[in-house]
Enzyme design. Structure first.
Site, PDB file in Angstrom:
ATOM      1  N   THR A 373       5.606 -39.957  75.263  1.00  0.00           N
ATOM      2  CA  THR A 373       5.262 -39.156  74.136  1.00  0.00           C
ATOM      3  C   THR A 373       6.222 -38.562  73.492  1.00  0.00           C
ATOM      4  O   THR A 373       7.183 -37.995  74.072  1.00  0.00           O
ATOM      5  CB  THR A 373       3.955 -38.229  74.572  1.00  0.00           C
ATOM      6  N   ASN A 393       2.748 -44.030  76.396  1.00  0.00           N
ATOM      7  CA  ASN A 393       2.266 -43.397  77.584  1.00  0.00           C
ATOM      8  C   ASN A 393       3.255 -43.065  78.473  1.00  0.00           C
ATOM      9  O   ASN A 393       4.030 -42.121  77.968  1.00  0.00           O
ATOM     10  CB  ASN A 393       1.118 -44.277  78.119  1.00  0.00           C
ATOM     11  N   ASP A 415      -4.996 -44.569  80.034  1.00  0.00           N
ATOM     12  CA  ASP A 415      -5.742 -43.606  79.758  1.00  0.00           C
ATOM     13  C   ASP A 415      -7.202 -43.591  79.711  1.00  0.00           C
ATOM     14  O   ASP A 415      -8.050 -42.887  79.589  1.00  0.00           O
ATOM     15  CB  ASP A 415      -5.128 -42.937  78.320  1.00  0.00           C
ATOM     16  N   SER A 444      -7.158 -39.851  74.560  1.00  0.00           N
ATOM     17  CA  SER A 444      -6.010 -39.222  74.587  1.00  0.00           C
ATOM     18  C   SER A 444      -5.671 -37.708  74.676  1.00  0.00           C
ATOM     19  O   SER A 444      -7.038 -37.072  74.691  1.00  0.00           O
ATOM     20  CB  SER A 444      -5.254 -39.586  73.278  1.00  0.00           C
ATOM     21  N   SER A 445      -4.718 -37.165  75.266  1.00  0.00           N
ATOM     22  CA  SER A 445      -4.677 -35.466  74.994  1.00  0.00           C
ATOM     23  C   SER A 445      -3.609 -35.216  74.110  1.00  0.00           C
ATOM     24  O   SER A 445      -3.202 -33.980  73.902  1.00  0.00           O
ATOM     25  CB  SER A 445      -3.779 -35.205  76.549  1.00  0.00           C
TER      26      SER A 445
HETATM   27  O1  DON Z   1      -2.414 -40.233  75.184  1.00  0.00           O
HETATM   28  C1  DON Z   1      -2.128 -39.441  75.906  1.00  0.00           C
HETATM   29  O2  DON Z   1      -2.741 -38.293  76.440  1.00  0.00           O
HETATM   30  C2  DON Z   1      -0.891 -39.869  76.957  1.00  0.00           C
HETATM   31  N1  DON Z   1      -0.932 -41.250  76.864  1.00  0.00           N
HETATM   32  C3  DON Z   1       0.179 -39.239  76.627  1.00  0.00           C
HETATM   33  C4  DON Z   1       1.424 -39.468  77.451  1.00  0.00           C
HETATM   34  C5  DON Z   1       2.402 -38.427  77.641  1.00  0.00           C
HETATM   35  O3  DON Z   1       2.400 -37.492  77.038  1.00  0.00           O
HETATM   36  C6  DON Z   1       3.674 -38.680  78.456  1.00  0.00           C
HETATM   37  N2  DON Z   1       4.382 -37.680  78.126  1.00  0.00           N
HETATM   38  N3  DON Z   1       5.229 -37.059  78.893  1.00  0.00           N
END
Ligand code: DON
Length: 563
Positions: A373, A393, A415, A444-445
Site C-alpha cells: 500500500t 496488499n 483481506d 480494507s483498512s
Molecule cells: O486494504 C487493506 O487494508 C490492506 N490490503 C492494506 C495493505 C497494506 O497496507 C500493506 N502495507 N503495508
C-alpha cells in the site's frame, strides 16, 4: 540595502511559517507527496504543465506502478478523497478490487478447514479483479483538466526508457529475492542472472510500457478490454487464478459518501465501507474527544492507555459488523452514533487495561440507520486536494506478474474473512459481513483522509500498514491537532497499535521512554515491541488554505516535490 532586499523573501517565509509550519518548506502553487522521488517529480511536472491536483495524482499513481513496484500498481485497487475548490465539499471514489465472479472460497482452505496461507497470498489465485486503472480514469473523467494521454505519458516513458534504480528499490528487491523468483514472468523483470536488479542499474520494463501505451491510447478500455484483459484472463486460467474476461469488462469504480465526523472542532472526511478505516478511526477519535487529551503529550502513558482502550472497542466492532456495504447492512452510522459510543465508553477505566476477551462487539441501535500500500497527497494552487491510498496488499502483491503485461497482480483476497476466527496476514479476524462472495469487495483498512477547518483544507493524509493504517492516521491527527506538534513531528513521533485481537499493545521499538512502558505494563497492557510503523504522507495547510507544506514519513523513502 541590497542585502535587506535579498533577505526579504526569507523573512516573509519565516513570517508565513509562524503558525506551526516551522520545519517544513512552504509552497503555494502545487505539492506532491508520494513514496518515491521520481513519481513525485512526475506529478509536479504535470502541475507545472497546467494540470490540476487530479491530473497530478493520476500521473503520480501511474508512475509509482513503474518506479515503486512493491505497492504502486495497475493490478491492485484503492480509494481516493477529492476536495475541489468548486465541489461540495469532499467526494470519495472506491476502486477496490472485487472477488472474481467464479470464486471458489474452498480454494483457500485445506481439508480440515484451515486457511492455506500460501494460497491466500501467493499467485493469481490470491488476486481480486483490479480497480486501479478504472478508478484513476473515472477520477480524471470527472475532475481532470489535461488530456488523459498527457497524464499517462510520463509513466509509459519511465517504463519504456527505464529509470536508474535507487537504494530503496534495490534493497527492497533484494529482500524479496526468493519471492520474486517464484514466477518466471516476475523474475524476468526483477531478477537478472540470479540476482535482483541493483542500485545504479537502469530498469526498463517493455511489457509494462506496452500495457501503459494501451491505457494511454484507449483509457480504461485499454486495460479492461482487448489485449491486456486477455493476457490477465489467460494468465489466471493457466495458474489457478479466477479473474475472467467478464470480471474485467464489468468492473466498476463507485462514488460513495465519505465517512464524515467531527473531532476537536475539525470536519474530518475519510474512507467509508468497504474500507473499515473511516468507521474505526471515527470511533476511536470520537471516543477520545470525550477526554481532555490536550493535557497529555504523545509519549504519555495516560494518552496511550485511553487510545488503546478506544481502539480495542473499535476493532471489536470491525470484526462483527464491517464488510462491503453492497452485500449486507451498512452499520457505519449506528457505529458512529454518539449515544452508542457513550455506552461503549462506559467500560473504559483509567486505572486498568481491559482484557480483549472480556470486550465483545457492541450492539448498535439499528433503528438509527438511514441508510504494501502507498499513500499520495497532491494539492494545487487552485485549492484542489487529493488524498489517495492504493495497494496490491502485501509487498509485491501476489508476486505474480501477468505474463506479457508487465505488472504484478494483487493478493487482496486475503483481506476477506476466508474462514471465521482465523486471522489474515494482518492478524485481523473477520466475520460473516466480510466473507467471500462473488463480485464482493474485501474489507480494507485504508484510511485516506482530508480534514477541513472552517471549510478550508487543514490537513490531508494517509498511510500504508494494513490494520496499523487506522491507528497511524488517527495518532498523526491527534499529534497535529490536539498536541500542537509540527507536521514533521506529528508524523515522526513513535506509534503504537492495538486491534482488539490479538490482545497486544504493539509499540514502535525504541520509541517510548522505559518509564511510560512500565506504567502501561502495570495497567495490565501486554506491551510488545515492533519495528517499522506504517509510512504516513501528509500535507498541512495555512489557515485560508493558500499555502501548504508536505511531509513524507522518514521511516520510508518518500519525497515531497513542490513549487
Ligand atoms: O486494504 C487493506 O487494508 C490492506 N490490503 C492494506 C495493505 C497494506 O497496507 C500493506 N502495507 N503495508
Amino acid at each position: 540595502m541590497r542585502r535587506y532586499v535579498r533577505l526579504f523573501p526569507l523573512l516573509l517565509l519565516l513570517l508565513l511559517s509562524c503558525d506551526r509550519m516551522t520545519s517544513e518548506k512552504v509552497f503555494r502553487k502545487g505539492l506532491v507527496v508520494s513514496s518515491d522521488r521520481i513519481a513525485s517529480e512526475v506529478g509536479l511536472d504535470i502541475l507545472k504543465q497546467g494540470g490540476n491536483a487530479i491530473d497530478a495524482v493520476c500521473a503520480t499513481a501511474l508512475s509509482l506502478a513503474v518506479t515503486f513496484p512493491r505497492a504502486g500498481n495497475l493490478g491492485g485497487g484503492g480509494f481516493a478523497l477529492i476536495h475541489t475548490s468548486d465541489s461540495q465539499p469532499v467526494s470519495f471514489i472506491d476502486f477496490r478490487e472485487t472477488a472474481p465472479g467464479n470464486i471458489n472460497p474452498k480454494y483457500y482452505l485445506d481439508d480440515s478447514g484451515k486457511v492455506v496461507r500460501a494460497r491466500a497470498i501467493v499467485g493469481p489465485g490470491s488476486a481480486g479483479t483490479p480497480g486501479t486503472v478504472a478508478g484513476l480514469y473515472e477520477m480524471h473523467r470527472k475532475y481532470g483538466q489535461l488530456q488523459w494521454n498527457q497524464v499517462v505519458h510520463p509513466a509509459r516513458m519511465l517504463a519504456d526508457t527505464g529509470f536508474i534504480v535507487g537504494a530503496s528499490l534495490a534493497a527492497s528487491l533484494a529482500d524479496y529475492s526468493d519471492d520474486l523468483s517464484q514466477f518466471r514472468s516476475t523474475a524476468e523483470i526483477f531478477v537478472k542472472d540470479g540476482r535482483t536488479v541493483q542500485r545504479g542499474e537502469r530498469l526498463r520494463q517493455e511489457d509494462l510500457a506496452l500495457s501503459l501505451v494501451l491505457i494511454e491510447e484507449k483509457g480504461r478500455d485499454g486495460f479492461y478490454l482487448g489485449e491486456t484483459a486477455v493476457k490477465i484472463a489467460d494468465f489466471c486460467q493457466a495458474q489457478d487464478g479466477f479473474i475472467s474476461l467478464s470480471d474485467l469488462e464489468s468492473y466498476q469504480p463507485v462514488w460513495r459518501e465519505p465517512v464524515r465526523f467531527n473531532y476537536a472542532g475539525l470536519d474530518i472526511f475519510t474512507a467509508p465501507l468497504p474500507s473499515s478505516g473511516g468507521v474505526v478511526m471515527g470511533q476511536i477519535l470520537k471516543i477520545l474527544d470525550r477526554y481532555e487529551l490536550s493535557k497529555y503529550t504523545a509519549l504519555r502513558s495516560e494518552y496511550i492507555h485511553l487510545f488503546t482502550e478506544s481502539a480495542r472497542l473499535a476493532f471489536a466492532d470491525r470484526e462483527a459488523y464491517l464488510g462491503d456495504p453492497d452485500f449486507g447492512h451498512d452499520f457505519s452510522k449506528s457505529l458512529l452514533d454518539d449515544a452508542y459510543l457513550t455506552s461503549r465508553t462506559q467500560s473504559i477505566r483509567t486505572d486498568q487495561a481491559s482484557a480483549s476477551e472480556d470486550v465483545q462487539p457492541g450492539i448498535p441501535d439499528q433503528s438509527r440507520e438511514s441508510d504494501n500500500t502507498t499513500h499520495l497527497v497532491v494539492a494545487d494552487g487552485a485549492g484542489n486536494v487529493v488524498s489517495l491510498t492504493y495497494t496490491i496488499n502485501l509487498n509485491y502483491g501476489s508476486k505474480a506478474v501477468v505474463a506479457g503485461a508487465g505488472f504484478l497482480l494483487n493478493n487482496e483476497m486475503d483481506d476477506f474473512a476466508i474462514a471465521v476466527g482465523q486471522p489474515n496476514a494482518f492478524g485481523l479476524i473477520g466475520g460473516e459481513a466480510n466473507k467471500i462472495e462473488p463480485k464482493k469487495r474485501m474489507l480494507s483498512s485504508m484510511t485516506p483522509t482530508i480534514i477541513l477547518k472552517a471549510n478550508h483544507p487543514y490537513l490531508a493524509l494517509g498511510s500504508p500498514g494494513g490494520s496499523k493504517i487506522i491507528t497511524a492516521v488517527a495518532q498523526t491527527i491527534i499529534n497535529y491537532a490536539t498536541f500542537g506538534e509540527s507536521l514533521t513531528n506529528a508524523i515522526s513521533l513513535p506509534r503504537f497499535h492495538h486491534q482488539w485481537q490479538p490482545d497486544n499493545l504493539f509499540v514502535e521499538r525504541a520509541g517510548f521512554p522505559a518509564a511510560t512502558l512500565e506504567v502501561l505494563r502495570a495497567l495490565g497492557h501486554n506491551v510488545v515491541e515492533r519495528d517499522r510503523y506504517s509510512e504516513v504522507m501528509g500535507v498541512s495547510f495555512s489557515e485560508e488554505g493558500s499555502y501548504f507544506s508536505g511531509v513524507a514519513d522518514a521511516r520510508g523513502s518518500g519525497y515531497v516535490a513542490g513549487y
